[in-house]
Design a protein around this motif. Structure first.
Motif, short mmCIF file in Angstrom:
data_model
loop_
_atom_site.label_atom_id
_atom_site.label_comp_id
_atom_site.label_asym_id
_atom_site.label_seq_id
_atom_site.Cartn_x
_atom_site.Cartn_y
_atom_site.Cartn_z
N GLU A 291 4.04 47.03 36.68
CA GLU A 291 3.90 46.12 35.55
C GLU A 291 4.16 46.83 34.24
OE1 GLU A 291 3.31 42.81 35.40
OE2 GLU A 291 3.64 42.77 37.56
N ALA A 292 3.62 48.06 34.14
CA ALA A 292 3.85 48.84 32.92
C ALA A 292 5.33 49.14 32.75
CB ALA A 292 3.03 50.12 32.95
N ARG A 293 5.97 49.51 33.90
CA ARG A 293 7.41 49.79 33.82
C ARG A 293 8.18 48.56 33.38
NH1 ARG A 293 11.86 49.00 36.42
NH2 ARG A 293 10.81 47.76 38.01
N LYS A 294 7.81 47.42 33.99
CA LYS A 294 8.50 46.17 33.60
C LYS A 294 8.22 45.83 32.14
CE LYS A 294 8.54 44.07 38.22
NZ LYS A 294 8.05 42.95 39.05
N ALA A 295 6.95 46.05 31.74
CA ALA A 295 6.62 45.77 30.35
C ALA A 295 7.41 46.69 29.42
CB ALA A 295 5.12 45.94 30.12
N GLU A 302 13.72 44.18 24.57
CA GLU A 302 13.48 43.43 23.33
C GLU A 302 13.77 44.30 22.11
OE1 GLU A 302 9.51 42.05 23.47
OE2 GLU A 302 9.86 40.61 25.11
N LEU A 303 13.35 45.58 22.21
CA LEU A 303 13.61 46.49 21.09
C LEU A 303 15.10 46.70 20.91
CD1 LEU A 303 12.49 48.35 18.93
CD2 LEU A 303 12.35 50.18 20.63
N GLU A 304 15.80 46.91 22.02
CA GLU A 304 17.25 47.06 21.91
C GLU A 304 17.89 45.79 21.36
OE1 GLU A 304 18.53 48.12 25.79
OE2 GLU A 304 17.93 50.23 25.62
#
Length: 664
Positions: A291-295, A302-304
């Motif tokens: 989940e952390a990796r997906k987040a 999103e940042l990109e």
């Protein structure tokens, strides 16, 4: 809603009873306790998943399950242990609800197994606290013979381990059951994993397996459980642990003698508890990591995306800025620290007439007139020192030698380190605007002079009842000072003049009516206490077809009203005199008519005698002797003369009515 709740509790109770019946198929000595009390795990799992709403179903199921346990005791003990068994069932229900509430306080039940803290809470509450509470109750009842037998400490330990195993194996299966619906991902791999796990359990715990060496060979199952945890996550781990427990316990129970293997079963239960907790924790850790990796991936994406959007926006802004700079009508000059022009835009070249190459590198001061060069140099020096921007009006030299009137604004241009590297000057061609302003000022002056020269007093107010304009005649008519109107408050002006009005209430009522009817026109007279009379004409002030205020004009019509009153008085007197003359004329006419009638009748009456007299005299004249003629003729001549005179008078009287007829 009540029917649904009733059905749900009945279903929970039936599930607990069915689990208790199934668990009684596998018991071990010496206490005849089930190998894996699945009913305990189901009760806990349902209490966690469904909450207090199924407490009644859990209670009924626990009571029924305890009754089944009591009935499975040695001959003659079931009757004595039934009340204590029911009490133990109530304890199971209470412990399940309490532990379920503790676990539900950690968060949603559906997400409990997917977080490390949730698994730790399940291990502590379900794997430790829950069996401890039940073991304490069971120990208390055993000490007073509640189940008709006396449990040894080893048996209590076995029950604690078995209850802990039920909580760590069955409860997670109940919690994960809603998420196991539908076709699994990678079904062939999952089937291969399950088959491998069952085969490993059969080999490890079967008659020919290494379990005969006196220990539980659970290490054989670790790779398969790792496979399930890594490839299928928490859901796969829950199913794999349940399958492992069932396969291992069933295989072990089938090969053990009824009165032997208590220590081996305790070790197996303990191994199942440890493996269940460890791999559930591992699966939760992997899930959180995933989940952390997906987040992180989502945030990175999103940042990109934001970076790309921002870059595109910056590029669009830069392009737009370039286009605006080139397309705007505002002149732009960028100067270096020496005052030379290093950049211009299209407006700068088109309005000054210079080509871009003529302006670049040229001192900006050369475009300014000599009379403004000193002030321009002083401003430039201040801007280089980093002082704030300045603005003003200036003249720029065109290529044809004429001067362009401009309104400019200048500001320092700072570099990345904050130092001033030059000056930015923006200028707007205000030549036409200044010409228009001068014409407007001239028109306003003419209008003001015209207003002051008119005989009417003018007052203009806007829709907010603020005074916009007035003329000198308005002040003279009402006898007020200009300082009163300079506050622009219409109410103050009204308050100052209403005291001079004769009919104040009517005046104020009319004023308020006009304020409510902004598009109405009004024409009325206002009487003042000093006897003067003003005529007020008011109409809406329109701008582009919209009412923006009201214009009122006041004219002193006192002299005109007095002249009109004098005229009306003279007209009344003239009418009265005319009527009197007409009455006198009627009387004279009646008198003349009476006279004419009298004279006519008199004349008619006198004519026959006169005619007769004339005849007699003529006859006498013929008959008179000669001798008397000398005496008679003079008398007759005299009589005839008098008669002629009388006849003439009669003729005059007869003509008089015709000559004296009244002229209409």
């Amino acid at each position: 809603m009540k029917h649904v709740l009733l059905v749900e509790n009945a279903w929970v109770a039936g599930l607990c009873v069915a689990a208790s019946l199934l668990a009684q198929l596998f018991v071990f000595s010496p206490a005849a306790l089930p190998v894996l009390p699945a009913g305990l795990g189901i009760a806990l799992g349902i209490a966690v998943a469904r909450g207090p709403r199924v407490a009644m179903g859990v209670l009924i199921g626990a009571l029924a399950g305890s009754a089944i346990v009591a009935s499975n005791q040695p001959q003659g003990a079931s009757g004595r242990g039934l009340p204590a068994a029911l009490l133990f069932g109530a304890a199971i229900a209470v412990a399940s609800v309490v532990c379920g509430a503790l676990l539900r306080s950690r968060g949603p039940a559906s997400r409990l197994l997917f977080h490390v803290r949730g698994v730790i809470a399940l291990t502590l509450v379900g794997g430790v606290l829950y069996p401890t509470l039940l073991t304490a109750v069971l120990a208390a009842e055993s000490s007073i013979g509640g189940l008709g037998l006396s449990l040894l400490p080893a048996s209590l330990t076995s029950f604690w381990i078995a209850a802990s195993g039920a909580a760590m194996v069955v409860a997670p299966l109940v919690l994960a059951a809603p998420q196991l619906r539908g076709a699994p991902r990678r079904p062939w791999e999952m089937a291969a994993c399950a088959t491998t796990l069952v085969a490993a359990c059969v080999w490890a715990f079967g008659p020919s397996g290494p379990s005969w060496l006196g220990h539980a060979p659970v290490h054989v199952l670790v790779p398969v459980l790792l496979w399930a945890a890594i490839r299928f996550g928490t859901r796969g781990t829950v199913v794999a642990v349940a399958a492992m427990a069932v396969a291992a316990l069933a295989t072990t129970a089938l090969r053990l003698e009824p009165d032997a293997g208590d220590a081996a079963m305790r070790r197996l239960h303990l191994a199942i508890v440890v493996l269940s907790g460890a791999f559930l924790l591992l699966a939760a850790t992997l899930h959180e990591r995933e989940e952390a990796r997906k987040a992180i991936e989502r945030e990175r994406a999103e940042l990109e995306g934001r970076v790309a959007d921002r870059s595109a926006a910056l590029e669009a802004e830069r392009t737009l800025s370039e286009r605006v700079i080139e397309a705007t009508g505002v002149m732009l000059f960028v100067l270096d620290r020496q005052g030379r022009i290093v950049r211009v835009n299209e407006a700068s070249t088109s309005l000054t007439g210079y080509a871009e190459e003529d302006l670049l590198g040229r001192p900006y001061a050369s475009l300014r007139p000599d009379r403004e060069s000193g002030a321009s140099a002083a401003r430039f020096a201040k801007l280089l020192r980093g002082e704030r921007a300045s603005a003003g009006d200036a003249h720029l030299l065109r290529k044809d030698g004429s001067w362009l009137e401009a309104s400019f604004s200048s500001a320092p241009v700072r570099g990345a380190d904050g130092s001033v590297g030059g000056v930015l000057i923006t200028a707007i061609d205000v030549t036409a605007r200044n010409d228009t302003r001068r014409r407007l000022e001239e028109a306003v002056s003419i209008l003001r002079t015209t207003l002051d020269a008119t005989a009417d007093g003018i007052l203009v107010v806007d829709r907010e009842r603020r005074i916009v304009a007035w003329n000198r005649r308005f002040l003279e008519l009402w006898g007020i000072g200009s300082e009163l109107l300079e506050d622009r408050d219409d109410e103050s002006a009204i308050a100052s003049i209403v005291g001079r009005v004769k009919h104040r209430s009517d005046f104020m009522e009319r004023v308020r009516w006009l304020e409510r009817h902004i598009d109405a026109e009004s024409d009325e007279e206002i009487e003042l206490d000093d006897g003067r009379i003003f005529e007020r004409y008011s109409r809406p002030h329109l701008l582009a077809g919209e009412v923006v205020g009201r214009v009122s004009s006041f004219r002193d019509i006192t002299s005109r009203r007095r002249a009109e009153q004098e005229r009306d008085r003279l007209l009344v007197e003239e009418g009265e005199a005319r009527r009197a003359a007409e009455a006198a004329y009627a009387q004279v006419r009646d008198a003349i008519r009476f006279r004419d009638e009298f004279l006519a009748s008199a004349s008619q009456a006198m004519v026959p005698p006169i005619d007769a007299m004339e005849g007699v005299l003529a006859r006498i004249e013929r008959l008179a002797p000669e001798e008397s003629a000398a005496k008679v003729l003079p008398l007759m001549d005299q009589a005839l003369l008098q008669l002629a005179q009388v006849h003439g008078v009669v003729d005059e009287l007869l003509r008089l009515p015709e000559e004296t007829q009244p002229v209409h």
